[in-house]
Write an enzyme that holds these catalytic residues in place. Structure first.
Site, PDB file in Angstrom:
ATOM      1  N   SER A   6     -36.858   5.100 -25.781  1.00 32.68           N
ATOM      2  CA  SER A   6     -36.385   4.220 -26.853  1.00 32.68           C
ATOM      3  C   SER A   6     -37.315   3.021 -26.939  1.00 32.68           C
ATOM      4  O   SER A   6     -37.540   2.336 -25.939  1.00 32.68           O
ATOM      5  CB  SER A   6     -34.970   3.723 -26.543  1.00 32.68           C
ATOM      6  OG  SER A   6     -34.692   2.585 -27.345  1.00 32.68           O
ATOM      7  N   HIS A  31     -37.424   7.970 -29.289  1.00 30.02           N
ATOM      8  CA  HIS A  31     -36.067   7.645 -29.732  1.00 30.02           C
ATOM      9  C   HIS A  31     -36.110   6.351 -30.543  1.00 30.02           C
ATOM     10  O   HIS A  31     -36.531   5.303 -30.045  1.00 30.02           O
ATOM     11  CB  HIS A  31     -35.179   7.482 -28.499  1.00 30.02           C
ATOM     12  CG  HIS A  31     -33.731   7.272 -28.792  1.00 30.02           C
ATOM     13  ND1 HIS A  31     -32.856   8.307 -29.066  1.00 30.02           N
ATOM     14  CD2 HIS A  31     -32.985   6.139 -28.843  1.00 30.02           C
ATOM     15  CE1 HIS A  31     -31.645   7.828 -29.256  1.00 30.02           C
ATOM     16  NE2 HIS A  31     -31.686   6.518 -29.137  1.00 30.02           N
ATOM     17  N   ASP A  33     -34.008   3.586 -32.602  1.00 29.32           N
ATOM     18  CA  ASP A  33     -32.664   3.037 -32.735  1.00 29.32           C
ATOM     19  C   ASP A  33     -32.539   2.213 -34.004  1.00 29.32           C
ATOM     20  O   ASP A  33     -33.067   1.103 -34.093  1.00 29.32           O
ATOM     21  CB  ASP A  33     -32.351   2.162 -31.515  1.00 29.32           C
ATOM     22  CG  ASP A  33     -32.110   2.985 -30.270  1.00 29.32           C
ATOM     23  OD1 ASP A  33     -31.218   3.853 -30.310  1.00 29.32           O
ATOM     24  OD2 ASP A  33     -32.819   2.773 -29.266  1.00 29.32           O
ATOM     25  N   MET A  35     -30.214   0.053 -36.398  1.00 26.96           N
ATOM     26  CA  MET A  35     -28.980  -0.736 -36.302  1.00 26.96           C
ATOM     27  C   MET A  35     -28.800  -1.585 -37.544  1.00 26.96           C
ATOM     28  O   MET A  35     -29.764  -2.182 -38.027  1.00 26.96           O
ATOM     29  CB  MET A  35     -29.050  -1.658 -35.086  1.00 26.96           C
ATOM     30  CG  MET A  35     -29.280  -0.909 -33.786  1.00 26.96           C
ATOM     31  SD  MET A  35     -29.276  -2.079 -32.431  1.00 26.96           S
ATOM     32  CE  MET A  35     -29.460  -0.937 -31.064  1.00 26.96           C
ATOM     33  N   HIS A  64     -31.701   7.613 -34.065  1.00 24.69           N
ATOM     34  CA  HIS A  64     -30.305   7.328 -33.719  1.00 24.69           C
ATOM     35  C   HIS A  64     -29.763   6.292 -34.697  1.00 24.69           C
ATOM     36  O   HIS A  64     -30.138   5.117 -34.632  1.00 24.69           O
ATOM     37  CB  HIS A  64     -30.271   6.822 -32.262  1.00 24.69           C
ATOM     38  CG  HIS A  64     -28.921   6.426 -31.783  1.00 24.69           C
ATOM     39  ND1 HIS A  64     -28.733   5.721 -30.610  1.00 24.69           N
ATOM     40  CD2 HIS A  64     -27.680   6.650 -32.285  1.00 24.69           C
ATOM     41  CE1 HIS A  64     -27.435   5.530 -30.425  1.00 24.69           C
ATOM     42  NE2 HIS A  64     -26.778   6.056 -31.426  1.00 24.69           N
ATOM     43  N   MET A  66     -27.257   3.870 -35.815  1.00 27.26           N
ATOM     44  CA  MET A  66     -26.087   3.049 -35.464  1.00 27.26           C
ATOM     45  C   MET A  66     -25.777   2.194 -36.674  1.00 27.26           C
ATOM     46  O   MET A  66     -26.105   1.007 -36.742  1.00 27.26           O
ATOM     47  CB  MET A  66     -26.410   2.191 -34.227  1.00 27.26           C
ATOM     48  CG  MET A  66     -26.399   3.002 -32.941  1.00 27.26           C
ATOM     49  SD  MET A  66     -27.175   2.120 -31.578  1.00 27.26           S
ATOM     50  CE  MET A  66     -28.877   2.521 -31.886  1.00 27.26           C
ATOM     51  N   MET A 135     -23.198   8.305 -25.618  1.00 25.81           N
ATOM     52  CA  MET A 135     -23.589   6.934 -25.276  1.00 25.81           C
ATOM     53  C   MET A 135     -23.048   6.597 -23.896  1.00 25.81           C
ATOM     54  O   MET A 135     -21.844   6.747 -23.634  1.00 25.81           O
ATOM     55  CB  MET A 135     -23.019   5.926 -26.289  1.00 25.81           C
ATOM     56  CG  MET A 135     -23.601   5.990 -27.695  1.00 25.81           C
ATOM     57  SD  MET A 135     -25.384   5.830 -27.790  1.00 25.81           S
ATOM     58  CE  MET A 135     -25.685   4.262 -26.966  1.00 25.81           C
ATOM     59  N   ASP A 173     -27.700   8.238 -23.514  1.00 30.38           N
ATOM     60  CA  ASP A 173     -28.384   7.050 -24.016  1.00 30.38           C
ATOM     61  C   ASP A 173     -27.719   5.793 -23.463  1.00 30.38           C
ATOM     62  O   ASP A 173     -26.569   5.505 -23.792  1.00 30.38           O
ATOM     63  CB  ASP A 173     -28.318   7.069 -25.552  1.00 30.38           C
ATOM     64  CG  ASP A 173     -29.104   5.949 -26.200  1.00 30.38           C
ATOM     65  OD1 ASP A 173     -29.781   5.181 -25.487  1.00 30.38           O
ATOM     66  OD2 ASP A 173     -29.050   5.860 -27.452  1.00 30.38           O
TER      67      ASP A 173
HETATM   68  C1  DX5 Z   1     -28.512   1.169 -27.245  1.00 31.97           C
HETATM   69  C2  DX5 Z   1     -29.549   2.115 -27.795  1.00 31.97           C
HETATM   70  C3  DX5 Z   1     -30.385   2.679 -26.733  1.00 31.97           C
HETATM   71  C4  DX5 Z   1     -31.131   1.676 -25.898  1.00 31.97           C
HETATM   72  C5  DX5 Z   1     -31.317   2.261 -24.532  1.00 31.97           C
HETATM   73  O1  DX5 Z   1     -27.573   0.875 -28.214  1.00 31.97           O
HETATM   74  O2  DX5 Z   1     -28.934   3.193 -28.494  1.00 31.97           O
HETATM   75  O3  DX5 Z   1     -31.217   3.730 -27.199  1.00 31.97           O
HETATM   76  O4  DX5 Z   1     -32.364   1.304 -26.435  1.00 31.97           O
HETATM   77  O5  DX5 Z   1     -31.924   1.298 -23.721  1.00 31.97           O
HETATM   78  P1  DX5 Z   1     -31.800   1.311 -22.150  1.00 31.97           P
HETATM   79  O6  DX5 Z   1     -32.429   2.578 -21.632  1.00 31.97           O
HETATM   80  O7  DX5 Z   1     -32.511   0.063 -21.761  1.00 31.97           O
HETATM   81  O8  DX5 Z   1     -30.312   1.263 -21.811  1.00 31.97           O
HETATM   82 ZN    ZN Z   2     -30.166   5.013 -28.971  1.00 32.08          ZN
END
Ligand code: DX5
Ligand code: ZN
Length: 215
Positions: A6, A31, A33, A35, A64, A66, A135, A173
């Site tokens: 990520s 990955h 993310d 948001m 991903h 969110m 998650m 994740d």
């Molecule tokens: C959190 C994200 C993850 C995050 C994981 O909401 O979906 O993908 O970046 O980061 P680490 O591995 O640091 O927990």
């Molecule tokens: Zn993620």
């Protein structure tokens, strides 16, 4: 297990450098993310940034989402270069239609569960997804502590997949690193998102190797 770094905690002023870093670790995909500041209390990036990242690597993009109502933007993420699109059943998207839309665009589809959502929420869709993302932190931020109480959920989804003879991966994740990866593999996961553990590692390629060697 496969490794999907990520880039959430990376240096956004140097995304080209960060993509080269991910490639050099020997990871299997990237990955990304997304948001929206509503579904989770944080904002990141969307299709225009993903489209700019696309030519920088040949690794598959594991996107991903969110965000609320992600079904409105599936076309935009597919066009930007997503290979696998994860969305949350808690997002208000019509689940069947959204899965069908992702697959009709030639992309892999995955459903992602927040910690409070039970394993059974994905059971009706297991024959229509390529992957389930569990998650193991509350979504929103990198660098949080792994929630060990998610292990039974991973095991329950794995046993349902196997019982029905389906070919579905389980990705995890949040808080995954050298110490927690063996636990999730034992529970039945086969893809690890790794954010801060990789970006802060003194030897990122060795970390990826050690995750590859599990399970
Ligand atoms: C959190 C994200 C993850 C995050 C994981 O909401 O979906 O993908 O970046 O980061 P680490 O591995 O640091 O927990
Ligand atoms: Zn993620």
């Amino acid at each position: 297990m496969k490794v999907s770094p990520s880039i959430l905690t990376c240096d956004y002023a140097h995304l080209d450098r960060e993509m080269a870093f991910v490639e050099k670790t020997g990871a299997d995909m990237v990955h990304l993310d997304v948001m929206d500041g509503v579904f989770v209390p944080n904002l990141s990036f969307g299709p225009p940034v993903i489209a700019r990242l696309r030519p920088l690597t040949s690794l598959p993009f594991d996107v991903h989402l969110m965000m609320q109502l992600p079904h409105r933007l599936i076309g935009a993420f597919a066009d930007a270069g997503a290979d696998l699109i994860n969305f949350h059943p808690e997002s208000g998207a019509p689940i069947d239609e959204t899965l069908a839309d992702i697959r009709a665009r030639g992309k892999k589809a995955a459903l992602t569960l927040k910690p409070a959502t039970p394993a059974e929420a994905v059971f009706p869709y297991l024959d229509r997804v390529d992957m389930v993302l569990v998650m193991t932190v509350e979504p929103g931020f990198g660098g949080q502590a792994f929630m060990e109480d998610m292990l039974p959920k991973i095991a329950a989804i794995r046993s349902e997949i196997d019982r029905r003879g389906l070919d579905v991966r389980i990705e995890v994740d949040g808080g995954i690193g050298e110490a927690t990866a063996p636990l999730v593999v034992q529970a039945g996961a086969d893809v690890a998102v790794v954010g801060s553990a990789l970006f802060n590692s003194p030897d990122p390629a060795a970390l990826v190797d050690s995750l590859h060697a599990l399970g």
